[in-house]
Design a protein around this motif. Structure first.
Motif, mmCIF file in Angstrom:
data_model
loop_
_atom_site.group_PDB
_atom_site.id
_atom_site.type_symbol
_atom_site.label_atom_id
_atom_site.label_comp_id
_atom_site.label_asym_id
_atom_site.label_seq_id
_atom_site.Cartn_x
_atom_site.Cartn_y
_atom_site.Cartn_z
ATOM 1 N N CYS A 242 0.790 -1.056 -0.095
ATOM 2 C CA CYS A 242 0.190 -0.047 -0.047
ATOM 3 C C CYS A 242 0.813 1.365 -0.026
ATOM 4 O O CYS A 242 0.591 2.498 0.498
ATOM 5 C CB CYS A 242 -0.817 -0.008 1.036
ATOM 6 N N ALA A 243 2.121 1.243 -0.357
ATOM 7 C CA ALA A 243 2.928 2.464 -0.682
ATOM 8 C C ALA A 243 2.997 3.235 0.719
ATOM 9 O O ALA A 243 2.932 4.430 0.712
ATOM 10 C CB ALA A 243 2.376 3.191 -1.762
ATOM 11 N N CYS A 244 3.301 2.614 1.837
ATOM 12 C CA CYS A 244 3.194 3.216 3.081
ATOM 13 C C CYS A 244 4.644 3.075 3.443
ATOM 14 O O CYS A 244 5.366 2.195 3.362
ATOM 15 C CB CYS A 244 2.234 2.629 4.053
ATOM 16 N N ARG A 245 5.358 3.925 4.268
ATOM 17 C CA ARG A 245 6.429 3.926 4.937
ATOM 18 C C ARG A 245 6.410 4.220 6.549
ATOM 19 O O ARG A 245 5.955 5.408 6.682
ATOM 20 C CB ARG A 245 7.406 4.828 4.336
ATOM 21 N N PHE A 246 6.899 3.695 7.368
ATOM 22 C CA PHE A 246 6.907 3.868 8.887
ATOM 23 C C PHE A 246 8.358 3.952 9.541
ATOM 24 O O PHE A 246 8.889 3.012 9.148
ATOM 25 C CB PHE A 246 5.959 3.163 9.546
ATOM 26 N N ASP A 247 8.627 5.014 9.908
ATOM 27 C CA ASP A 247 9.839 5.201 10.581
ATOM 28 C C ASP A 247 9.738 5.241 12.237
ATOM 29 O O ASP A 247 9.454 6.344 12.668
ATOM 30 C CB ASP A 247 10.526 6.630 10.011
ATOM 31 N N LEU A 248 9.865 3.887 12.574
ATOM 32 C CA LEU A 248 9.390 3.875 14.079
ATOM 33 C C LEU A 248 10.628 3.347 14.937
ATOM 34 O O LEU A 248 10.583 3.010 15.986
ATOM 35 C CB LEU A 248 8.334 2.823 14.257
ATOM 36 N N ILE B 177 4.199 12.303 16.506
ATOM 37 C CA ILE B 177 3.903 11.610 15.617
ATOM 38 C C ILE B 177 3.608 12.386 14.300
ATOM 39 O O ILE B 177 2.943 13.284 14.177
ATOM 40 C CB ILE B 177 2.580 10.868 15.777
ATOM 41 N N GLU B 178 4.231 12.293 13.253
ATOM 42 C CA GLU B 178 4.278 13.045 12.029
ATOM 43 C C GLU B 178 3.700 12.309 10.994
ATOM 44 O O GLU B 178 4.153 11.192 10.722
ATOM 45 C CB GLU B 178 5.677 13.903 11.620
ATOM 46 N N PHE B 179 2.890 12.648 10.255
ATOM 47 C CA PHE B 179 2.467 12.133 8.759
ATOM 48 C C PHE B 179 2.567 12.981 7.631
ATOM 49 O O PHE B 179 2.472 14.343 7.614
ATOM 50 C CB PHE B 179 0.916 11.770 8.897
ATOM 51 N N SER B 180 2.812 12.335 6.428
ATOM 52 C CA SER B 180 2.644 12.977 5.013
ATOM 53 C C SER B 180 1.333 13.784 4.786
ATOM 54 O O SER B 180 1.621 14.870 4.076
ATOM 55 C CB SER B 180 3.298 12.152 4.028
ATOM 56 N N THR C 253 3.839 8.603 4.346
ATOM 57 C CA THR C 253 4.960 8.299 5.279
ATOM 58 C C THR C 253 4.681 8.913 6.589
ATOM 59 O O THR C 253 3.901 9.619 6.837
ATOM 60 C CB THR C 253 6.161 9.059 4.703
ATOM 61 N N SER C 254 5.275 8.137 7.709
ATOM 62 C CA SER C 254 4.981 8.526 9.068
ATOM 63 C C SER C 254 6.294 8.289 9.706
ATOM 64 O O SER C 254 6.837 7.257 9.506
ATOM 65 C CB SER C 254 3.780 7.731 9.741
ATOM 66 N N ARG C 255 6.350 9.006 10.976
ATOM 67 C CA ARG C 255 7.530 9.179 11.557
ATOM 68 C C ARG C 255 6.996 9.107 13.053
ATOM 69 O O ARG C 255 6.358 10.358 13.419
ATOM 70 C CB ARG C 255 8.624 10.021 11.203
ATOM 71 N N ILE C 256 7.642 8.664 14.058
ATOM 72 C CA ILE C 256 7.613 8.908 15.507
ATOM 73 C C ILE C 256 8.823 9.321 16.036
ATOM 74 O O ILE C 256 9.806 8.344 15.994
ATOM 75 C CB ILE C 256 6.838 7.757 16.190
ATOM 76 N N VAL D 268 2.922 18.602 12.132
ATOM 77 C CA VAL D 268 2.227 17.117 12.236
ATOM 78 C C VAL D 268 2.208 16.456 10.846
ATOM 79 O O VAL D 268 2.558 15.233 10.741
ATOM 80 C CB VAL D 268 0.987 17.240 13.013
ATOM 81 N N CYS D 269 1.411 17.362 9.795
ATOM 82 C CA CYS D 269 1.140 16.819 8.562
ATOM 83 C C CYS D 269 1.761 17.642 7.780
ATOM 84 O O CYS D 269 1.784 18.999 7.828
ATOM 85 C CB CYS D 269 -0.408 16.665 8.336
#
Length: 260
Positions: A73-79, A196-199, A218-221, A253-254
């Protein structure tokens, strides 16, 4: 990808629509798979056995789900920063709440995490049985919530809570509630802030559930400041909110407007 580019690329728009359906369906299937086992185990197993099983299954299921979203689903998570907290003992993990994916991301990294949840979610057919087996905490009875949270922290758990109380409606942050300070004060537990940040604000409060996402997502915490247990609850809540707002003034945040 801007709205203009998406508008002239119908194939990509079609992929986004399919990815949304596939992503939401995958979560429902994972929950339905575990549902009968959680319903059966909750009354049969004592808490000391059932609770860690429930929490580890949620961690594993959510970790699998996020990986599924990355692949299909073309998602990227930086955790990665969350992993630094795993062996640091009990603490309150206080995060902003831009999306329905927030708890999924945090709980996917900790086998000993307990979440403060809306009572409606604990009674939900998809999520309720698993949450009850894991002994997650209802938020509708404030005194019981605070006492239960204190007990969990004393047992060594990491408590996941969203100071806004619900998903953000007025970005970057809604007013913070006193619950984090009350729990931290009673339990003498430190408060580790998570940023928490989202594109895009996909699955935020203003984003309809079946509205297609803006991919790639994309999301990063990030790990924020860690606060000592407070003595003045009101002052702590104001300080916590001011800290979040200062951080998000520098790192939104976004990166896309809610109306995008």
């Amino acid at each position: 990808m801007t709205e203009a580019r998406r508008a002239v690329n119908p194939l990509w728009a079609f992929y986004e629509q399919i990815a949304m359906v596939v992503g939401l369906s995958a979560l429902a299937i994972i929950c339905l798979f575990w549902l009968p086992f959680a319903m059966l185990l909750h009354p049969l197993l004592p808490r000391r056995i059932g609770q860690p099983i429930g929490r580890r299954m949620i961690m594993g299921g959510f970790r699998f789900y996020l990986r599924f979203l990355e692949i299909f689903c073309a998602c990227r998570f930086d955790l990665g920063e969350l992993d630094r907290l795993r062996d640091q003992g009990p603490m309150i993990l206080a995060a902003n709440h831009p999306s329905l994916l927030d708890a999924v991301m945090i709980l996917s990294r900790f086998p000993d995490a307990v979440c403060v949840m809306k009572a409606a979610l604990l009674d939900n057919i998809l999520f309720g049985a698993a949450a009850r087996l894991a002994r997650y905490i209802r938020n509708n009875a404030p005194l019981e919530m605070i006492l239960s949270a204190r007990e969990e922290l004393q047992r060594g758990a990491k408590l996941v809570i969203f100071p806004e109380g619900t998903r953000t409606s007025d970005f970057p942050l809604d007013p913070c509630m006193n619950s984090v300070g009350l729990i931290a004060s009673r339990a003498k537990a430190p408060v580790q802030t998570l940023l928490i940040e989202f594109s895009t604000p996909y699955l935020g409060k203003a984003w309809p559930l079946f509205r297609r996402p803006c991919l790639p997502l994309t999301s990063r915490i990030r790990l924020g400041q860690r606060f000592a247990p407070p003595t003045d609850i009101e002052a702590f809540t104001q300080e916590l909110e001011a800290y979040y707002r200062a951080e998000f003034a520098q790192n939104p945040v976004c990166t896309a407007a809610v109306a995008a």
